[in-house]
Design a protein around this motif. Sequence first.
Motif, PDB file in Angstrom:
ATOM      1  N   PRO A 131      41.259 101.155 -80.683  1.00  8.92           N
ATOM      2  CA  PRO A 131      41.939 102.356 -80.149  1.00  8.92           C
ATOM      3  C   PRO A 131      42.921 102.022 -79.020  1.00  8.92           C
ATOM      4  N   ARG A 132      42.593 101.053 -78.196  1.00  9.95           N
ATOM      5  CA  ARG A 132      43.505 100.651 -77.117  1.00  9.95           C
ATOM      6  C   ARG A 132      44.772 100.024 -77.683  1.00  9.95           C
ATOM      7  N   ARG A 133      44.592  99.176 -78.688  1.00  9.70           N
ATOM      8  CA  ARG A 133      45.747  98.531 -79.309  1.00  9.70           C
ATOM      9  C   ARG A 133      46.643  99.575 -79.975  1.00  9.70           C
ATOM     10  N   LEU A 134      46.025 100.526 -80.672  1.00  9.77           N
ATOM     11  CA  LEU A 134      46.800 101.575 -81.324  1.00  9.77           C
ATOM     12  C   LEU A 134      47.517 102.452 -80.303  1.00  9.77           C
ATOM     13  N   ALA A 135      46.887 102.701 -79.171  1.00  9.51           N
ATOM     14  CA  ALA A 135      47.534 103.486 -78.106  1.00  9.51           C
ATOM     15  C   ALA A 135      48.750 102.741 -77.554  1.00  9.51           C
ATOM     16  N   ASP A 136      48.633 101.427 -77.384  1.00  6.46           N
ATOM     17  CA  ASP A 136      49.770 100.625 -76.930  1.00  6.46           C
ATOM     18  C   ASP A 136      50.903 100.679 -77.954  1.00  6.46           C
ATOM     19  N   ASP A 137      50.543 100.549 -79.237  1.00  6.20           N
ATOM     20  CA  ASP A 137      51.550 100.603 -80.298  1.00  6.20           C
ATOM     21  C   ASP A 137      52.218 101.973 -80.334  1.00  6.20           C
ATOM     22  N   GLU A 138      51.415 103.017 -80.174  1.00 11.70           N
ATOM     23  CA  GLU A 138      51.954 104.384 -80.165  1.00 11.70           C
ATOM     24  C   GLU A 138      52.937 104.561 -79.001  1.00 11.70           C
ATOM     25  N   ALA A 139      52.586 104.025 -77.845  1.00 10.64           N
ATOM     26  CA  ALA A 139      53.482 104.117 -76.685  1.00 10.64           C
ATOM     27  C   ALA A 139      54.807 103.412 -76.972  1.00 10.64           C
ATOM     28  N   ALA A 140      54.740 102.277 -77.639  1.00  8.08           N
ATOM     29  CA  ALA A 140      55.963 101.536 -77.960  1.00  8.08           C
ATOM     30  C   ALA A 140      56.854 102.317 -78.925  1.00  8.08           C
ATOM     31  N   LEU A 141      56.253 103.101 -79.791  1.00 10.63           N
ATOM     32  CA  LEU A 141      57.007 103.846 -80.801  1.00 10.63           C
ATOM     33  C   LEU A 141      57.285 105.289 -80.397  1.00 10.63           C
ATOM     34  N   SER A 142      56.859 105.679 -79.218  1.00  9.44           N
ATOM     35  CA  SER A 142      56.919 107.090 -78.808  1.00  9.44           C
ATOM     36  C   SER A 142      58.329 107.670 -78.785  1.00  9.44           C
ATOM     37  N   GLY A 143      59.334 106.848 -78.653  1.00 11.97           N
ATOM     38  CA  GLY A 143      60.706 107.349 -78.613  1.00 11.97           C
ATOM     39  C   GLY A 143      61.304 107.603 -79.984  1.00 11.97           C
ATOM     40  N   LEU A 144      60.546 107.333 -81.032  1.00 12.92           N
ATOM     41  CA  LEU A 144      61.060 107.518 -82.396  1.00 12.92           C
ATOM     42  C   LEU A 144      60.485 108.778 -83.031  1.00 12.92           C
ATOM     43  N   THR A 145      61.304 109.452 -83.809  1.00 14.86           N
ATOM     44  CA  THR A 145      60.826 110.604 -84.577  1.00 14.86           C
ATOM     45  C   THR A 145      60.030 110.075 -85.776  1.00 14.86           C
ATOM     46  N   PRO A 146      59.241 110.929 -86.420  1.00 13.83           N
ATOM     47  CA  PRO A 146      58.539 110.489 -87.631  1.00 13.83           C
ATOM     48  C   PRO A 146      59.496 109.934 -88.694  1.00 13.83           C
ATOM     49  N   ALA A 147      60.644 110.548 -88.866  1.00 15.25           N
ATOM     50  CA  ALA A 147      61.616 110.063 -89.851  1.00 15.25           C
ATOM     51  C   ALA A 147      62.161 108.686 -89.454  1.00 15.25           C
ATOM     52  N   GLU A 148      62.416 108.498 -88.156  1.00 10.85           N
ATOM     53  CA  GLU A 148      62.901 107.194 -87.684  1.00 10.85           C
ATOM     54  C   GLU A 148      61.837 106.122 -87.889  1.00 10.85           C
ATOM     55  N   ARG A 149      60.595 106.469 -87.632  1.00 10.03           N
ATOM     56  CA  ARG A 149      59.498 105.510 -87.840  1.00 10.03           C
ATOM     57  C   ARG A 149      59.427 105.099 -89.308  1.00 10.03           C
ATOM     58  N   GLU A 150      59.537 106.083 -90.188  1.00 12.16           N
ATOM     59  CA  GLU A 150      59.484 105.798 -91.620  1.00 12.16           C
ATOM     60  C   GLU A 150      60.654 104.905 -92.038  1.00 12.16           C
ATOM     61  N   SER A 151      61.844 105.223 -91.548  1.00 14.24           N
ATOM     62  CA  SER A 151      63.032 104.411 -91.863  1.00 14.24           C
ATOM     63  C   SER A 151      62.882 102.990 -91.333  1.00 14.24           C
ATOM     64  N   LEU A 152      62.404 102.888 -90.097  1.00 12.82           N
ATOM     65  CA  LEU A 152      62.213 101.566 -89.500  1.00 12.82           C
ATOM     66  C   LEU A 152      61.205 100.755 -90.297  1.00 12.82           C
TER      67      LEU A 152
END
Length: 165
Positions: A131-152
């Motif tokens: 859960p800590r690792r996923l929270a860190d990953d989520e923080a890194a991706l927080s500036g992206l919209t769901p569509a941007e995440r999917e495209s990336l």
Amino acid sequence: MTGPDTSDLVERIQQEWAQAYPDLDVAPIGILGRIQFIAARSSHRLDRRLEPHGVTRSEYDVLGALARSPHPLRASEVVSTTMLSGASITKITENLARRGLLVRRKSERDGRVVLLEPTDAGRELVETELPRRLADDEAALSGLTPAERESLAELLRKVSAAVHV
């Protein structure tokens, strides 16, 4: 982990290469350099989180592969689901077994095959840190919209396929 120049580090490096070698197209540095930068920062963060447990990132990767499997795995299966070599898997699993984080046992069907599975302590370590690792990953991706995440993700899948060859 950001400083005044951190976000522009790759751009600066790319510009330095372009100045030093004006006849070369250094554009890939802008992409792959950022991927490497992100990977290095994420790895460093995970290393710091694992340090109190006395576990390396490679050891955590092995425990994670075992924890997410519904059944014990052979070492070769751990190799195929991690980015680690067979020789390192052997050493890592011996260390983890010695520390009580995984068990190595012979297969009932074929005594030559060694099966690996996490102990309760090994599984607990994964369940604590995931859960800590996923929270860190989520923080890194927080500036992206769901569509941007999917495209990336799709674009990186294509790059991964190209480097896999």
